[in-house]
Scaffold this motif. Sequence first.
Motif, PDB file in Angstrom:
ATOM      1  N   VAL A  71       8.141  11.000  -6.096  1.00  0.00           N
ATOM      2  CA  VAL A  71       9.107   9.541  -5.606  1.00  0.00           C
ATOM      3  C   VAL A  71       9.935   9.973  -4.418  1.00  0.00           C
ATOM      4  CG1 VAL A  71       8.688   7.539  -6.315  1.00  0.00           C
ATOM      5  CG2 VAL A  71       7.315   8.504  -7.572  1.00  0.00           C
ATOM      6  N   LEU A  72      10.375  10.915  -5.044  1.00  0.00           N
ATOM      7  CA  LEU A  72      11.869  11.002  -4.004  1.00  0.00           C
ATOM      8  C   LEU A  72      11.261  11.313  -2.726  1.00  0.00           C
ATOM      9  CD1 LEU A  72      14.858  11.505  -5.820  1.00  0.00           C
ATOM     10  CD2 LEU A  72      14.288   9.737  -5.004  1.00  0.00           C
ATOM     11  N   PHE A  73      10.483  12.705  -2.274  1.00  0.00           N
ATOM     12  CA  PHE A  73      10.136  12.877  -1.233  1.00  0.00           C
ATOM     13  C   PHE A  73       8.608  12.606  -0.187  1.00  0.00           C
ATOM     14  CE2 PHE A  73       6.814  15.974   0.043  1.00  0.00           C
ATOM     15  CZ  PHE A  73       7.441  16.698   0.734  1.00  0.00           C
ATOM     16  N   PHE A  74       8.371  11.767  -1.737  1.00  0.00           N
ATOM     17  CA  PHE A  74       7.189  11.243  -0.927  1.00  0.00           C
ATOM     18  C   PHE A  74       7.509   9.907  -0.565  1.00  0.00           C
ATOM     19  CE2 PHE A  74       4.962  13.414  -3.772  1.00  0.00           C
ATOM     20  CZ  PHE A  74       3.763  14.394  -3.088  1.00  0.00           C
ATOM     21  N   ASN A  75       8.375   9.301  -0.603  1.00  0.00           N
ATOM     22  CA  ASN A  75       9.219   8.321  -0.398  1.00  0.00           C
ATOM     23  C   ASN A  75      10.152   8.377   1.568  1.00  0.00           C
ATOM     24  OD1 ASN A  75      10.176   5.493  -0.340  1.00  0.00           O
ATOM     25  ND2 ASN A  75      12.021   5.371  -0.404  1.00  0.00           N
ATOM     26  N   THR A  76      10.704   9.544   1.474  1.00  0.00           N
ATOM     27  CA  THR A  76      11.302  10.046   2.891  1.00  0.00           C
ATOM     28  C   THR A  76      10.178  10.685   3.074  1.00  0.00           C
ATOM     29  OG1 THR A  76      13.033  11.394   1.586  1.00  0.00           O
ATOM     30  CG2 THR A  76      12.235  12.006   3.617  1.00  0.00           C
ATOM     31  N   ILE A  77       8.945  11.675   3.086  1.00  0.00           N
ATOM     32  CA  ILE A  77       7.967  11.309   4.240  1.00  0.00           C
ATOM     33  C   ILE A  77       6.701  10.512   5.079  1.00  0.00           C
ATOM     34  CG2 ILE A  77       8.376  14.182   3.835  1.00  0.00           C
ATOM     35  CD1 ILE A  77       5.781  13.941   2.290  1.00  0.00           C
ATOM     36  N   ILE A  78       6.416   9.573   3.915  1.00  0.00           N
ATOM     37  CA  ILE A  78       6.295   8.776   4.477  1.00  0.00           C
ATOM     38  C   ILE A  78       6.632   7.474   4.787  1.00  0.00           C
ATOM     39  CG2 ILE A  78       3.840   7.401   3.839  1.00  0.00           C
ATOM     40  CD1 ILE A  78       3.789   9.124   0.944  1.00  0.00           C
ATOM     41  N   THR A  79       6.332   7.127   6.224  1.00  0.00           N
ATOM     42  CA  THR A  79       6.762   6.086   6.834  1.00  0.00           C
ATOM     43  C   THR A  79       6.241   5.047   7.009  1.00  0.00           C
ATOM     44  OG1 THR A  79       5.822   6.697   8.824  1.00  0.00           O
ATOM     45  CG2 THR A  79       8.156   7.457   8.155  1.00  0.00           C
ATOM     46  N   GLN A 113       0.443  -1.355  -0.368  1.00  0.00           N
ATOM     47  CA  GLN A 113       0.497   0.102  -0.196  1.00  0.00           C
ATOM     48  C   GLN A 113       0.609   1.179   0.111  1.00  0.00           C
ATOM     49  OE1 GLN A 113      -2.852  -0.622   3.573  1.00  0.00           O
ATOM     50  NE2 GLN A 113      -4.725  -0.606   2.186  1.00  0.00           N
ATOM     51  N   ARG A 114       1.413   1.289   0.663  1.00  0.00           N
ATOM     52  CA  ARG A 114       2.826   2.864   1.522  1.00  0.00           C
ATOM     53  C   ARG A 114       3.479   2.499  -0.533  1.00  0.00           C
ATOM     54  NH1 ARG A 114       8.343   3.030   1.385  1.00  0.00           N
ATOM     55  NH2 ARG A 114       8.871   4.720   2.555  1.00  0.00           N
ATOM     56  N   ALA A 115       3.812   1.497  -1.688  1.00  0.00           N
ATOM     57  CA  ALA A 115       4.849   2.285  -2.133  1.00  0.00           C
ATOM     58  C   ALA A 115       3.546   2.264  -3.648  1.00  0.00           C
ATOM     59  CB  ALA A 115       5.278   0.454  -2.678  1.00  0.00           C
ATOM     60  N   ALA A 116       2.342   2.116  -3.357  1.00  0.00           N
ATOM     61  CA  ALA A 116       1.049   2.445  -4.649  1.00  0.00           C
ATOM     62  C   ALA A 116       0.507   3.686  -4.202  1.00  0.00           C
ATOM     63  CB  ALA A 116      -0.234   1.588  -4.115  1.00  0.00           C
ATOM     64  N   ILE A 117       0.881   4.553  -3.112  1.00  0.00           N
ATOM     65  CA  ILE A 117       0.556   5.389  -2.433  1.00  0.00           C
ATOM     66  C   ILE A 117       1.656   6.689  -2.845  1.00  0.00           C
ATOM     67  CG2 ILE A 117       0.207   7.526  -0.509  1.00  0.00           C
ATOM     68  CD1 ILE A 117      -1.650   5.107   0.224  1.00  0.00           C
ATOM     69  N   ILE A 118       2.656   6.512  -3.058  1.00  0.00           N
ATOM     70  CA  ILE A 118       3.890   7.184  -2.920  1.00  0.00           C
ATOM     71  C   ILE A 118       3.987   7.255  -5.180  1.00  0.00           C
ATOM     72  CG2 ILE A 118       6.380   7.567  -3.722  1.00  0.00           C
ATOM     73  CD1 ILE A 118       6.423   5.880  -0.314  1.00  0.00           C
ATOM     74  N   LEU A 119       3.721   5.939  -6.109  1.00  0.00           N
ATOM     75  CA  LEU A 119       3.970   6.104  -7.065  1.00  0.00           C
ATOM     76  C   LEU A 119       2.417   7.228  -7.388  1.00  0.00           C
ATOM     77  CD1 LEU A 119       5.111   2.404  -7.754  1.00  0.00           C
ATOM     78  CD2 LEU A 119       6.274   4.704  -7.816  1.00  0.00           C
ATOM     79  N   LEU A 120       1.409   7.013  -6.694  1.00  0.00           N
ATOM     80  CA  LEU A 120       0.381   7.746  -7.175  1.00  0.00           C
ATOM     81  C   LEU A 120       0.294   9.403  -7.020  1.00  0.00           C
ATOM     82  CD1 LEU A 120      -2.792   8.005  -7.792  1.00  0.00           C
ATOM     83  CD2 LEU A 120      -3.148   7.060  -5.771  1.00  0.00           C
ATOM     84  N   LEU A 121       1.179   9.812  -5.963  1.00  0.00           N
ATOM     85  CA  LEU A 121       1.345  10.562  -5.243  1.00  0.00           C
ATOM     86  C   LEU A 121       2.370  11.404  -6.505  1.00  0.00           C
ATOM     87  CD1 LEU A 121       1.601  10.831  -1.664  1.00  0.00           C
ATOM     88  CD2 LEU A 121      -0.152  12.127  -2.968  1.00  0.00           C
TER      89      LEU A 121
END
Length: 94
Positions: A86-94, A44-52
């Motif tokens: 993707v880099l930004f949201f990967n950093t801030i979403i845990t 779910q985390r990867a799907a949300i990051i890619l969607l954003l």
Amino acid sequence: MTQHSEPQPHPTTPPAPHPQTTPPTPHAQSTPPAPTPPTTLLSQRAAIILLLGVLAAAAAATLTVLAGGALASGLLAGGGAFIAGVLFFNTIIT
């Protein structure tokens, strides 16, 4: 005269004893295995990051084209925004 002797029987090995089979007990009956959870392609985390990232890319591409840039410039801006998003949201979403 020659002596004729009775042919002696060949020694045979006794047949192997049959393995004893025990009747099945109620506990030994086959039960269906527990179902395994289905595997997913993405978490779910990867799907949300890619969607954003896709949303950021679409916004950047749209704004670039609406500002008067060429379509190719909008697509390039969208690609950069996707990578940065993707880099930004990967950093801030845990």
